[in-house]
Scaffold this motif. Sequence first.
Motif, PDB file in Angstrom:
ATOM      1  N   ASN A  98       0.844  -1.185   0.000  1.00  0.00           N
ATOM      2  CA  ASN A  98       0.000   0.000   0.000  1.00  0.00           C
ATOM      3  C   ASN A  98       0.884   1.240   0.000  1.00  0.00           C
ATOM      4  O   ASN A  98       2.119   1.137   0.117  1.00  0.00           O
ATOM      5  CB  ASN A  98      -0.936  -0.006   1.215  1.00  0.00           C
ATOM      6  CG  ASN A  98      -0.186  -0.247   2.525  1.00  0.00           C
ATOM      7  OD1 ASN A  98       0.909   0.272   2.737  1.00  0.00           O
ATOM      8  ND2 ASN A  98      -0.773  -1.061   3.407  1.00  0.00           N
TER       9      ASN A  98
ATOM     10  N   ALA B 224       1.377   3.435   2.297  1.00  0.00           N
ATOM     11  CA  ALA B 224       2.137   3.583   3.535  1.00  0.00           C
ATOM     12  C   ALA B 224       3.441   2.798   3.471  1.00  0.00           C
ATOM     13  O   ALA B 224       4.507   3.279   3.893  1.00  0.00           O
ATOM     14  CB  ALA B 224       1.293   3.118   4.730  1.00  0.00           C
TER      15      ALA B 224
ATOM     16  N   GLU C 248       7.483   4.065   3.543  1.00  0.00           N
ATOM     17  CA  GLU C 248       8.544   3.463   4.357  1.00  0.00           C
ATOM     18  C   GLU C 248       9.704   3.011   3.484  1.00  0.00           C
ATOM     19  O   GLU C 248      10.877   3.141   3.869  1.00  0.00           O
ATOM     20  CB  GLU C 248       7.981   2.285   5.154  1.00  0.00           C
ATOM     21  CG  GLU C 248       7.043   2.673   6.276  1.00  0.00           C
ATOM     22  CD  GLU C 248       6.690   1.481   7.152  1.00  0.00           C
ATOM     23  OE1 GLU C 248       7.627   0.824   7.659  1.00  0.00           O
ATOM     24  OE2 GLU C 248       5.484   1.205   7.308  1.00  0.00           O
TER      25      GLU C 248
ATOM     26  N   SER D 297       4.025  12.789   5.082  1.00  0.00           N
ATOM     27  CA  SER D 297       3.506  11.989   6.191  1.00  0.00           C
ATOM     28  C   SER D 297       1.986  11.829   6.134  1.00  0.00           C
ATOM     29  O   SER D 297       1.423  11.004   6.863  1.00  0.00           O
ATOM     30  CB  SER D 297       3.907  12.615   7.530  1.00  0.00           C
ATOM     31  OG  SER D 297       3.332  13.913   7.662  1.00  0.00           O
TER      32      SER D 297
ATOM     33  N   ALA E 254      -0.575   8.733   2.677  1.00  0.00           N
ATOM     34  CA  ALA E 254      -1.282   7.449   2.768  1.00  0.00           C
ATOM     35  C   ALA E 254      -2.700   7.641   3.306  1.00  0.00           C
ATOM     36  O   ALA E 254      -3.672   7.060   2.788  1.00  0.00           O
ATOM     37  CB  ALA E 254      -0.497   6.487   3.655  1.00  0.00           C
ATOM     38  N   GLU E 255      -2.831   8.468   4.324  1.00  0.00           N
ATOM     39  CA  GLU E 255      -4.151   8.742   4.901  1.00  0.00           C
ATOM     40  C   GLU E 255      -5.045   9.435   3.882  1.00  0.00           C
ATOM     41  O   GLU E 255      -6.235   9.115   3.755  1.00  0.00           O
ATOM     42  CB  GLU E 255      -3.970   9.616   6.139  1.00  0.00           C
ATOM     43  CG  GLU E 255      -5.266   9.966   6.852  1.00  0.00           C
ATOM     44  CD  GLU E 255      -5.048  10.969   7.977  1.00  0.00           C
ATOM     45  OE1 GLU E 255      -6.041  11.362   8.611  1.00  0.00           O
ATOM     46  OE2 GLU E 255      -3.883  11.375   8.214  1.00  0.00           O
TER      47      GLU E 255
END
Length: 472
Positions: A232, A234, A238, A355, A358-359
């Motif tokens: 995904n 997120a 990373e 940051s 993803a949200e």
Amino acid sequence: MDLNAVTPAFLDALRADLDARCFRDVTPNYLEEPRGRWQGQAGAVLAPGSVEEVSLILKAAHAARVPVVPYGGGTGLVGGQVMGQGPAPIILSLERMTKVRACYAQENVLVVEAGAILQDIHAVATEHDRLFPMSIAAKGSARIGGCLATNAGGVNVLRYGNTRDLVLGIEAVLPDGQIWNGLSRLRKDNTGYDLKNLMIGSEGSLGVITAAALKLSPIPAGQGTAVMVVENPAAALELLSLARSHMGEAVSAFELIHRQGLDFMAEHLPDLRQPLADAPEWSVLIDVGLARGLDPSVALETLFVEAAEAGLVSDGVIAQNEQQRHELWEMREQIPEANRLVGSISSHDISLPLSRIAEFITEGWAALTAMDDVRVNCFGHLGDGNLHFNVFPAAGKSRADYLDIRDAIKTCVHDMVARYDGSVSAEHGIGRLKVADLEKYGDPVKLALMRQIKDAFDPQGIMNPGAVLRAE
């Protein structure tokens, strides 16, 4: 202030001063933009061959209050190159101003005219064993003047910056015909206001950029490209952090790709080779450029192994030669073409704090699919926070079936972007498409200052009326 359309008498006066080659037929290519959303008009198309001829045209237009629309390669996606309302303007095309004026390889500087095509600039830099790192999908037709005017982004912003970051100096013609010779090759010149960076990104609303001194870079000794499958966005973020901890600024590009874009290519560009037999839900394309003595394939393999151990990646392909690198990049660069062939309901060029990406994707996807039966293609330059969050018709439907909710879709996305402290224009500019968005989401003090700058540079209001700022 009222503007005037181009008249036969105005053109007759110009013919006395300009080379006959300046006068072009008004053909459809000057009046269209790639997505077919806008239709322009023109009282004349003029293609000057020198900065002096640009100066003569603008001086005459200024005196007669005739609007001028600067025109590069016509690849802009926000309607900045087409003027559909108001008096028929001059379309001022830079297509004849394509000279490479000088190359200073030891200084890593290339001086080119504004009509030079981006891909040709790449070729000239390569001939001198140098790299001009800015690259966009339309590099075969986009002209550097248009890239400067929109402060174009592209795939290498993560390492090298936007177009603005790749320019040392410019030559420009102001709306009254004055020639500003700002073609400095200096890396340090702290002598007052940075007028160069006012012109870059102004989309032809303050004047016409006619030449630029561009920054070149050494070609990395080892270049490598890989596609890695992630669970995904997120996990992709990373992986980006891990890649930069391994290779630092050697990570040139980090592109997020969703399966929808690959499916569109399989349907509309079936001859294009895709790297994996089964299209993954999410993947990233990573490009690195390493110093001499370092093997990019080994670096990418090491990254993959560590990322797999951390549960960030599950599959991937590492290019083993230049042909495979080209194929991986061709896959990424053809996503916009496949999108165009499908036909979007609403396209969104947005940027967000890393940051929060993803949200945002999770919330945005849910909100859009709750509105109607639509397909979302989310892809873009994840490394610098720039997403193309585009909405398409369901299979078997066309964008015409969604005209009643098109504005609501755009408002949904842009309102979310504002809540997430992002920008509704990451790399394409404002043009005419996003003037109302700039007014809605922009800081009022900034907008007031922009209007004052516009009035100071262009008191007659002739330069690209209605682009960036609403025409008064």
